[in-house]
Scaffold this motif. Structure first.
Motif, PDB file in Angstrom:
ATOM      1  N   ALA A  98       0.838  -1.194   0.000  1.00  0.00           N
ATOM      2  CA  ALA A  98       0.000   0.000   0.000  1.00  0.00           C
ATOM      3  C   ALA A  98       0.867   1.235   0.000  1.00  0.00           C
ATOM      4  CB  ALA A  98      -0.905   0.000   1.238  1.00  0.00           C
ATOM      5  N   ALA A  99       0.271   2.324  -0.364  1.00  0.00           N
ATOM      6  CA  ALA A  99       1.004   3.588  -0.333  1.00  0.00           C
ATOM      7  C   ALA A  99       1.209   4.015   1.109  1.00  0.00           C
ATOM      8  CB  ALA A  99       0.224   4.662  -1.089  1.00  0.00           C
ATOM      9  N   ALA A 100       2.360   4.563   1.387  1.00  0.00           N
ATOM     10  CA  ALA A 100       2.628   5.048   2.735  1.00  0.00           C
ATOM     11  C   ALA A 100       1.786   6.283   3.007  1.00  0.00           C
ATOM     12  CB  ALA A 100       4.100   5.405   2.870  1.00  0.00           C
ATOM     13  N   PRO A 101       1.342   6.492   4.247  1.00  0.00           N
ATOM     14  CA  PRO A 101       0.633   7.723   4.565  1.00  0.00           C
ATOM     15  C   PRO A 101       1.560   8.907   4.375  1.00  0.00           C
ATOM     16  CG  PRO A 101       1.206   6.509   6.556  1.00  0.00           C
ATOM     17  CD  PRO A 101       1.542   5.619   5.411  1.00  0.00           C
ATOM     18  N   GLY A 102       1.151   9.851   3.529  1.00  0.00           N
ATOM     19  CA  GLY A 102       2.025  10.971   3.224  1.00  0.00           C
ATOM     20  C   GLY A 102       3.067  10.548   2.205  1.00  0.00           C
ATOM     21  N   PRO A 103       4.146  11.332   2.063  1.00  0.00           N
ATOM     22  CA  PRO A 103       5.171  11.008   1.070  1.00  0.00           C
ATOM     23  C   PRO A 103       5.929   9.748   1.445  1.00  0.00           C
ATOM     24  CG  PRO A 103       5.904  12.804   2.487  1.00  0.00           C
ATOM     25  CD  PRO A 103       4.470  12.545   2.824  1.00  0.00           C
ATOM     26  N   GLY A 104       6.304   8.981   0.446  1.00  0.00           N
ATOM     27  CA  GLY A 104       7.077   7.777   0.689  1.00  0.00           C
ATOM     28  C   GLY A 104       6.358   6.532   0.212  1.00  0.00           C
ATOM     29  N   LEU A 105       6.898   5.384   0.566  1.00  0.00           N
ATOM     30  CA  LEU A 105       6.312   4.117   0.158  1.00  0.00           C
ATOM     31  C   LEU A 105       6.189   3.206   1.371  1.00  0.00           C
ATOM     32  CD1 LEU A 105       8.664   1.669  -0.001  1.00  0.00           C
ATOM     33  CD2 LEU A 105       9.442   3.103  -1.876  1.00  0.00           C
ATOM     34  N   CYS A 106       5.333   2.198   1.233  1.00  0.00           N
ATOM     35  CA  CYS A 106       5.097   1.270   2.334  1.00  0.00           C
ATOM     36  C   CYS A 106       5.027  -0.143   1.783  1.00  0.00           C
ATOM     37  CB  CYS A 106       3.789   1.609   3.050  1.00  0.00           C
ATOM     38  SG  CYS A 106       3.356   0.464   4.387  1.00  0.00           S
ATOM     39  N   ARG A 107       5.675  -1.068   2.472  1.00  0.00           N
ATOM     40  CA  ARG A 107       5.585  -2.476   2.130  1.00  0.00           C
ATOM     41  C   ARG A 107       5.216  -3.242   3.400  1.00  0.00           C
ATOM     42  NH1 ARG A 107       5.485  -0.349  -1.996  1.00  0.00           N
ATOM     43  NH2 ARG A 107       6.752  -0.707  -3.875  1.00  0.00           N
ATOM     44  N   THR A 108       4.203  -4.116   3.308  1.00  0.00           N
ATOM     45  CA  THR A 108       3.785  -4.884   4.480  1.00  0.00           C
ATOM     46  C   THR A 108       3.733  -6.363   4.127  1.00  0.00           C
ATOM     47  OG1 THR A 108       1.423  -4.656   3.967  1.00  0.00           O
ATOM     48  CG2 THR A 108       2.421  -2.977   5.389  1.00  0.00           C
ATOM     49  N   LEU A 109       3.938  -7.173   5.135  1.00  0.00           N
ATOM     50  CA  LEU A 109       3.928  -8.622   4.949  1.00  0.00           C
ATOM     51  C   LEU A 109       3.375  -9.281   6.196  1.00  0.00           C
ATOM     52  CD1 LEU A 109       4.953 -11.253   3.434  1.00  0.00           C
ATOM     53  CD2 LEU A 109       7.009 -11.019   4.849  1.00  0.00           C
ATOM     54  N   SER A 110       2.442 -10.207   6.011  1.00  0.00           N
ATOM     55  CA  SER A 110       1.939 -11.012   7.124  1.00  0.00           C
ATOM     56  C   SER A 110       2.741 -12.299   7.213  1.00  0.00           C
ATOM     57  CB  SER A 110       0.454 -11.334   6.913  1.00  0.00           C
ATOM     58  OG  SER A 110      -0.324 -10.152   6.987  1.00  0.00           O
ATOM     59  N   THR A 111       3.073 -12.707   8.425  1.00  0.00           N
ATOM     60  CA  THR A 111       3.837 -13.935   8.647  1.00  0.00           C
ATOM     61  C   THR A 111       3.312 -14.639   9.878  1.00  0.00           C
ATOM     62  OG1 THR A 111       6.035 -14.815   9.223  1.00  0.00           O
ATOM     63  CG2 THR A 111       5.562 -12.561   9.884  1.00  0.00           C
ATOM     64  N   ARG A 112       3.533 -15.937   9.938  1.00  0.00           N
ATOM     65  CA  ARG A 112       3.112 -16.705  11.113  1.00  0.00           C
ATOM     66  C   ARG A 112       4.112 -16.606  12.262  1.00  0.00           C
ATOM     67  NH1 ARG A 112       2.290 -22.513   9.721  1.00  0.00           N
ATOM     68  NH2 ARG A 112       3.724 -22.164   8.005  1.00  0.00           N
ATOM     69  N   LEU A 113       5.230 -15.934  12.069  1.00  0.00           N
ATOM     70  CA  LEU A 113       6.152 -15.667  13.166  1.00  0.00           C
ATOM     71  C   LEU A 113       5.505 -14.713  14.160  1.00  0.00           C
ATOM     72  CD1 LEU A 113       9.509 -15.055  11.220  1.00  0.00           C
ATOM     73  CD2 LEU A 113       8.788 -17.154  12.374  1.00  0.00           C
ATOM     74  N   THR A 114       5.890 -14.814  15.422  1.00  0.00           N
ATOM     75  CA  THR A 114       5.445 -13.825  16.397  1.00  0.00           C
ATOM     76  C   THR A 114       6.177 -12.507  16.124  1.00  0.00           C
ATOM     77  OG1 THR A 114       7.193 -14.314  17.988  1.00  0.00           O
ATOM     78  CG2 THR A 114       5.189 -15.675  18.104  1.00  0.00           C
ATOM     79  N   PRO A 115       5.692 -11.390  16.653  1.00  0.00           N
ATOM     80  CA  PRO A 115       6.418 -10.129  16.454  1.00  0.00           C
ATOM     81  C   PRO A 115       7.870 -10.210  16.921  1.00  0.00           C
ATOM     82  CG  PRO A 115       4.218  -9.678  17.285  1.00  0.00           C
ATOM     83  CD  PRO A 115       4.394 -11.167  17.334  1.00  0.00           C
ATOM     84  N   GLY A 116       8.108 -10.878  18.061  1.00  0.00           N
ATOM     85  CA  GLY A 116       9.476 -11.007  18.550  1.00  0.00           C
ATOM     86  C   GLY A 116      10.345 -11.831  17.618  1.00  0.00           C
ATOM     87  N   GLU A 117       9.781 -12.918  17.081  1.00  0.00           N
ATOM     88  CA  GLU A 117      10.541 -13.754  16.148  1.00  0.00           C
ATOM     89  C   GLU A 117      10.825 -13.008  14.855  1.00  0.00           C
ATOM     90  OE1 GLU A 117       8.821 -18.141  17.528  1.00  0.00           O
ATOM     91  OE2 GLU A 117       7.788 -16.973  15.968  1.00  0.00           O
TER      92      GLU A 117
END
Length: 241
Positions: A98-117
């Motif tokens: 998705a587009a980053a809020p405001g200027p810039g770019l954003c990349r996101t990924l869902s994973t089955r790892l925990t946030p700490g992992e």
């Protein structure tokens, strides 16, 4: 006729297979046509039995096929074998980038790892998966760095160690905690941009989000590759349990 594994293979098996650099090298050896195990192993720094084991994994992932030719088996790239991964990446680009809020770019990924992992894999284990052959200073000279290191404290650096022992910085760490990493990024830039990496809890695991204030073609290509390699490493980590 070349025999292939069942087409009922999902992208997880392919990502796991591709996570190993030797298996990627085997696939590269097959680009010009079918080869027996001995020929594949000639230019690889592993034994022939090890290559045979890697070929079993690639067969299971549907990436190669095999044909008996006299007393030898010939292995070849399977046409369309990477299809499930290509399809999954296509859905990822449609629904997760998705587009980053405001200027810039954003990349996101869902994973089955925990946030700490996920944070540990991204920060402490970055040398395991970062695409150094494409994204590093050494790559500009057709080489690979000896090491990639991310220091823990603010003011430290994300850097590579060159073969002559010198270090080259990619970014300066501005902030780092259990949920967020912020860097002033300079690798491949004429001027620094601010990059933030967040690790948040999500259903079934966590979400990795990378935001870069630089929205250029080079930056988009770099982060697309980084997210792809991180996804492969995350899937490989899960396959070990």
């Amino acid at each position: 006729m070349f025999r292939a594994q069942s087409s009922d293979v999902d992208h997880h098996a392919i990502l796991t297979a591709l996570a190993d650099p030797t298996r990627r090298a085997v696939l590269d050896r097959l680009r010009d046509g079918a080869l027996p195990v001995g020929r594949i192993a000639e230019t690889l720094p592993v034994s022939r039995p090890a290559v045979s084991q890697h070929l079993k994994v690639l067969l299971g992932a549907g990436l190669v096929s095999v044909e008996a030719a006299g007393t030898r088996n010939l292995y070849a790239l399977r046409a369309g074998g990477a299809g499930p991964l290509v399809e999954w990446l296509g859905r990822l680009s449609q629904t997760r980038i998705a587009a980053a809020p405001g200027p810039g770019l954003c990349r996101t990924l869902s994973t089955r790892l925990t946030p700490g992992e996920a944070r540990h894999l991204f920060c402490e284990d970055i040398a395991r998966w970062w695409p150094v052959a494409r994204v590093s200073l050494s790559a500009q000279d057709g080489a690979l760095p000896q090491a990639v290191v991310m220091e823990r404290d603010a003011g430290g650096a994300l850097r590579e160690v060159l073969y002559d022992g010198t270090a080259a910085s990619w970014a300066t760490i501005v902030e780092q905690d259990e949920q967020r990493l912020a860097l002033d990024w300079t690798l491949g830039r004429t001027e620094a941009s601010r990059v933030t990496v967040a690790f948040t809890e999500a259903q079934g695991g966590s979400q990795l989000e990378i935001v870069d204030t630089a929205d250029t073609g080079d930056a988009r290509a770099m982060w697309d590759l980084v997210v792809e390699r991180f996804a492969a490493a995350a899937a490989s980590s899960l396959s070990n349990f």
